[in-house]
Scaffold this active site. Structure first.
Site, short mmCIF file in Angstrom:
data_model
loop_
_atom_site.label_atom_id
_atom_site.label_comp_id
_atom_site.label_asym_id
_atom_site.label_seq_id
_atom_site.Cartn_x
_atom_site.Cartn_y
_atom_site.Cartn_z
N LYS A 41 26.55 27.65 119.43
CA LYS A 41 26.72 26.75 120.22
C LYS A 41 25.47 26.87 121.57
CE LYS A 41 30.25 28.11 123.46
NZ LYS A 41 31.43 27.87 124.01
N TYR A 300 7.37 22.64 148.54
CA TYR A 300 7.97 21.05 148.97
C TYR A 300 8.71 21.50 150.27
CZ TYR A 300 6.76 18.73 144.98
OH TYR A 300 6.16 17.88 143.78
#
Length: 404
Positions: A41, A300
């Site tokens: 999965k 940033y």
């Protein structure tokens, strides 16, 4: 470095041989009656569902586990048509036609699914699908995970009686999930085991598969052999379910350099005794190198200021690739040197401090071994306050996978 793209060097390298090795370890330990289902999965925990499923079947697993019907259909379309695929998550009844057509085994927790699924077939005039196909399913028991599943003797008995109204069902199995096998109080396993034993006598004898083993429970010394299926997940990818870090992979020098508590990296988890081999590396290259002066602001928010002149490298990987902002305290490895991330991690890039000048194109290891340092996924998970399952499954599809 293996090159998956001519345009961007960031890539995940997956060792299929290590996956085979880890499966073999469980094959050697399992009881003779037990089957192994490979859990693929979430894109095989980030490793790539189709290549991993194929190599697991080559290695001799008996079936596959996924979380959703769409994941199962992807495997069927890739040609994996002659193996059981168990969808472990609950699914909606509106896709019943595809479930039957692709011969999937689903998980149910109540009778209403069958009523709604049959109504859907009638509505779309597809009842003819039931002439040649039966709906294969496993019943989920909730023994303490409190996620989904039948919880009481009365609910089990009502379910057993109710399924008699549907002649087109093939009830193949019943299962549960142990909440603390991979983390948390081990005493809770005893509680869930008692709950399982209280409920399982009310399951009809024709329901042949009764299972609860995940990677950790598959090695439980007292209980593990009682499960008909081992659902082999994180250990197939070479990692401990409790994120213990093997002594032979990470040195005391690295633990000190990364400011880690040595004891927190150890575990009494039973699969720590296995010689598991991690199958996943995350690699990139330096895309830009420069020397900056003292006081230079980086990233940033001007979130870092150089305390002195220093060499700075830029790497083309960021949180859109699954290397999250929370990983800013994880050093990356450049020619055997651990290099700290400077400032916040960007969407597509990040910056690091280099110990000296390196050429553009120098390989960078984010996950994996480089020299005397090993950025083992479990070690990094400890540093980031998460688990290796999350780190690997979050690596996005933008990062190409290379298989060796």
């Amino acid at each position: 470095m293996y090159r998956a793209s001519e345009h961007r060097p960031t890539q995940a390298v997956v060792s299929l041989e290590n996956i085979k090795h880890n499966i073999k370890l469980y094959q050697n330990k399992k009881a003779s009656h037990q089957q192994i289902y490979a859990v693929v999965k979430a894109n095989a925990y980030g490793h790539g569902a189709i290549p991993v499923a194929k190599v697991a079947l080559e290695a001799g697993v008996d079936g596959l586990c996924v979380a959703t019907v769409d994941e199962a259909i992807q495997l069927r379309k890739a040609g994996l048509t002659n193996t059981p695929i168990l969808v472990m998550g609950l699914t909606l009844p509106y896709g019943i036609a595809e479930i039957l057509y692709y011969d999937l085994t689903i998980t149910v927790s109540d009778l209403s699914f069958f009523e709604q699924a049959f109504y859907q077939l009638k509505k779309n005039q597809q009842e003819n699908l039931l002439k040649d196909n039966q709906l294969k399913f496993h019943l989920k028991l909730d023994t303490g995970m409190s996620r989904v599943g039948v919880r009481t003797k009365e609910e089990v008995l009502a379910f057993v009686e109710g399924v008699k109204d549907y002649s087109w069902l093939d009830w193949q199995g019943v299962f549960t999930h142990f909440a603390t096998a991979g983390g948390g109080p081990l005493s809770y396993i005893d509680y869930q085991w008692e709950r399982w034993q209280d409920l399982i006598p009310y399951i009809p004898d024709f329901v042949s598969l009764r299972h609860f083993d995940n990677s950790a429970m598959g090695l439980h010394p007292a209980i593990g052999d009682h499960s008909d299926i081992i659902r082999l997940g994180i250990s197939m990818y070479g990692l401990s379910s409790r994120d213990s870090v093997p002594d032979n992979l990470v040195t005391d020098r690295q633990i000190a350099a990364y400011h880690l508590d040595k004891d927190s990296l150890r575990s009494t988890n039973p699969n720590s005794e296995l010689n598991l081999k991690p199958a996943f590396q995350l690699l990139s290259e330096l895309s830009y190198v420069k020397k900056v002066e003292k006081g230079t602001r980086i990233s940033y928010g001007a979130s870092y200021e150089s305390p002195e002149d220093e060499w700075i490298g830029t790497i083309p990987i960021g949180y859109a690739d699954g290397w999250l902002r929370a990983y800013a305290n994880i050093p990356v490895l450049v020619e055997g040197y651990p290099c700290p991330v400077l400032g916040v991690i960007n969407m597509d890039q990040l910056m690091i401090r280099l110990p000296k000048e390196f050429a553009v194109g120098t390989e960078v290891t984010l996950i994996g071994q480089d020299g005397n340092y090993n950025n083992h996924p479990s070690l990094l998970a400890h540093m980031a306050g998460t688990i290796s399952y999350e780190m690997l499954s979050c690596i996005s599809e933008r990062v190409p996978r290379v298989y060796i």
